[in-house]
Design a protein around this motif. Sequence first.
Motif, short mmCIF file in Angstrom:
data_model
loop_
_atom_site.label_atom_id
_atom_site.label_comp_id
_atom_site.label_asym_id
_atom_site.label_seq_id
_atom_site.Cartn_x
_atom_site.Cartn_y
_atom_site.Cartn_z
N TYR A 55 17.38 -7.74 3.97
CA TYR A 55 16.00 -7.45 3.58
C TYR A 55 15.63 -6.02 3.94
CZ TYR A 55 14.55 -12.13 2.09
OH TYR A 55 14.39 -13.30 1.39
N LYS A 56 16.06 -5.56 5.11
CA LYS A 56 15.77 -4.18 5.53
C LYS A 56 16.37 -3.19 4.53
CE LYS A 56 16.31 -1.10 9.53
NZ LYS A 56 17.00 0.00 8.89
N GLU A 57 17.61 -3.44 4.16
CA GLU A 57 18.30 -2.57 3.19
C GLU A 57 17.60 -2.61 1.84
OE1 GLU A 57 21.23 0.13 1.96
OE2 GLU A 57 21.03 -0.69 3.99
N MET A 58 17.21 -3.81 1.40
CA MET A 58 16.53 -3.93 0.11
C MET A 58 15.17 -3.23 0.13
SD MET A 58 17.57 -7.64 -1.48
CE MET A 58 16.99 -8.66 -0.12
N GLU A 59 14.49 -3.28 1.27
CA GLU A 59 13.22 -2.55 1.39
C GLU A 59 13.46 -1.05 1.30
OE1 GLU A 59 11.31 -4.08 4.94
OE2 GLU A 59 10.25 -5.60 3.76
N GLU A 60 14.51 -0.57 1.97
CA GLU A 60 14.84 0.86 1.93
C GLU A 60 15.20 1.31 0.52
OE1 GLU A 60 17.88 1.39 4.90
OE2 GLU A 60 16.45 1.13 6.55
N GLN A 61 15.83 0.43 -0.26
CA GLN A 61 16.20 0.74 -1.64
C GLN A 61 15.02 0.56 -2.60
OE1 GLN A 61 19.73 -1.39 -2.92
NE2 GLN A 61 20.82 -0.92 -1.03
N GLY A 62 13.93 0.01 -2.11
CA GLY A 62 12.76 -0.21 -2.95
C GLY A 62 12.84 -1.46 -3.80
N LEU A 63 13.80 -2.34 -3.53
CA LEU A 63 13.96 -3.57 -4.31
C LEU A 63 12.89 -4.60 -3.98
CD1 LEU A 63 17.81 -4.13 -4.06
CD2 LEU A 63 16.53 -3.20 -5.98
N ILE A 64 12.49 -4.62 -2.71
CA ILE A 64 11.46 -5.55 -2.27
C ILE A 64 10.43 -4.77 -1.45
CG2 ILE A 64 13.02 -7.54 -2.26
CD1 ILE A 64 13.06 -7.36 0.83
N PHE A 65 9.27 -5.39 -1.27
CA PHE A 65 8.26 -4.79 -0.41
C PHE A 65 7.55 -5.89 0.36
CE2 PHE A 65 6.09 -5.75 -4.36
CZ PHE A 65 4.85 -6.20 -3.98
N THR A 66 7.05 -5.51 1.53
CA THR A 66 6.33 -6.45 2.38
C THR A 66 5.05 -5.75 2.83
OG1 THR A 66 8.45 -7.28 3.19
CG2 THR A 66 6.50 -7.92 4.43
N GLU A 67 3.93 -6.40 2.59
CA GLU A 67 2.64 -5.85 2.99
C GLU A 67 2.10 -6.64 4.16
OE1 GLU A 67 0.54 -6.21 -0.70
OE2 GLU A 67 1.21 -4.23 -1.39
N GLY A 68 2.02 -6.02 5.32
CA GLY A 68 1.49 -6.69 6.50
C GLY A 68 2.25 -7.95 6.83
N ASN A 69 1.52 -9.03 7.07
CA ASN A 69 2.14 -10.31 7.39
C ASN A 69 2.35 -11.20 6.16
OD1 ASN A 69 2.44 -9.83 10.10
ND2 ASN A 69 0.46 -10.70 10.67
N LEU A 70 2.18 -10.62 4.99
CA LEU A 70 2.36 -11.39 3.76
C LEU A 70 3.85 -11.55 3.46
CD1 LEU A 70 -0.39 -9.70 1.56
CD2 LEU A 70 -0.50 -11.90 2.72
N PRO A 71 4.21 -12.54 2.63
CA PRO A 71 5.62 -12.73 2.26
C PRO A 71 6.16 -11.50 1.50
CG PRO A 71 4.31 -14.65 1.66
CD PRO A 71 3.35 -13.57 2.07
N SER A 72 7.45 -11.28 1.62
CA SER A 72 8.10 -10.20 0.88
C SER A 72 8.11 -10.55 -0.60
CB SER A 72 9.53 -10.00 1.36
OG SER A 72 9.54 -9.58 2.71
N ARG A 73 8.08 -9.50 -1.42
CA ARG A 73 8.05 -9.69 -2.87
C ARG A 73 9.02 -8.72 -3.55
NH1 ARG A 73 3.99 -12.73 -4.68
NH2 ARG A 73 2.36 -13.30 -3.24
N ILE A 74 9.41 -9.09 -4.77
CA ILE A 74 10.25 -8.22 -5.59
C ILE A 74 9.42 -7.01 -6.02
CG2 ILE A 74 11.54 -8.06 -7.78
CD1 ILE A 74 12.89 -9.87 -5.67
N SER A 75 10.05 -5.86 -6.06
CA SER A 75 9.37 -4.62 -6.45
C SER A 75 8.75 -4.76 -7.84
CB SER A 75 10.38 -3.47 -6.48
OG SER A 75 9.78 -2.30 -6.98
N LYS A 76 7.64 -4.04 -8.04
CA LYS A 76 7.01 -3.96 -9.35
C LYS A 76 7.32 -2.62 -10.01
CE LYS A 76 3.13 -6.85 -7.92
NZ LYS A 76 1.68 -6.90 -7.70
N ASP A 77 8.06 -1.77 -9.30
CA ASP A 77 8.38 -0.42 -9.78
C ASP A 77 9.40 -0.51 -10.92
OD1 ASP A 77 9.50 2.16 -10.15
OD2 ASP A 77 9.10 2.70 -8.07
N GLU A 78 8.98 -0.18 -12.13
CA GLU A 78 9.86 -0.30 -13.29
C GLU A 78 11.10 0.58 -13.18
OE1 GLU A 78 7.87 -0.05 -17.07
OE2 GLU A 78 6.19 -1.26 -16.34
N GLN A 79 10.97 1.75 -12.57
CA GLN A 79 12.13 2.64 -12.40
C GLN A 79 13.18 2.00 -11.51
OE1 GLN A 79 11.90 4.79 -15.08
NE2 GLN A 79 13.08 6.04 -13.67
#
Length: 123
Positions: A55-79
């Motif tokens: 998850y840490k690696e995917m966050e660094e790659q921009g594949l997922i994001f986590t906002e505060g204490n909310l669940p992680s989500r798939i990126s919305k970034d089309e690029q």
Amino acid sequence: MDVKFNNRDPVYVQVIRHFKEQIATGIFEPGQEIPSRRELANQLKINPNTAQRAYKEMEEQGLIFTEGNLPSRISKDEQVLKMVREELIVEAVNTFVHSIRSINVPVHDALDLVKDTYERENN
């Protein structure tokens, strides 16, 4: 979630690849909530630290994001999403080309076979 792990690559790398494949094929949609790190570890029967690393690696790659204490989500970034698909395609093509070259198959013969096989599997 079903992942077949191999013995060649680190498990966290295989988890990332699985997510990329799910994103590229549209199974995971932009903004979709994904399992928590603990849930993923339980589902895949892997060490929670391995899930955390993926998850840490995917966050660094921009594949997922986590906002505060909310669940992680798939990126919305089309690029980012486009790059995931392109990365998987380039990887598959490179593997194919390496295999074909190793047995000295002329490129036009290989391309004809690829086209025939691709069309046959789509029917």
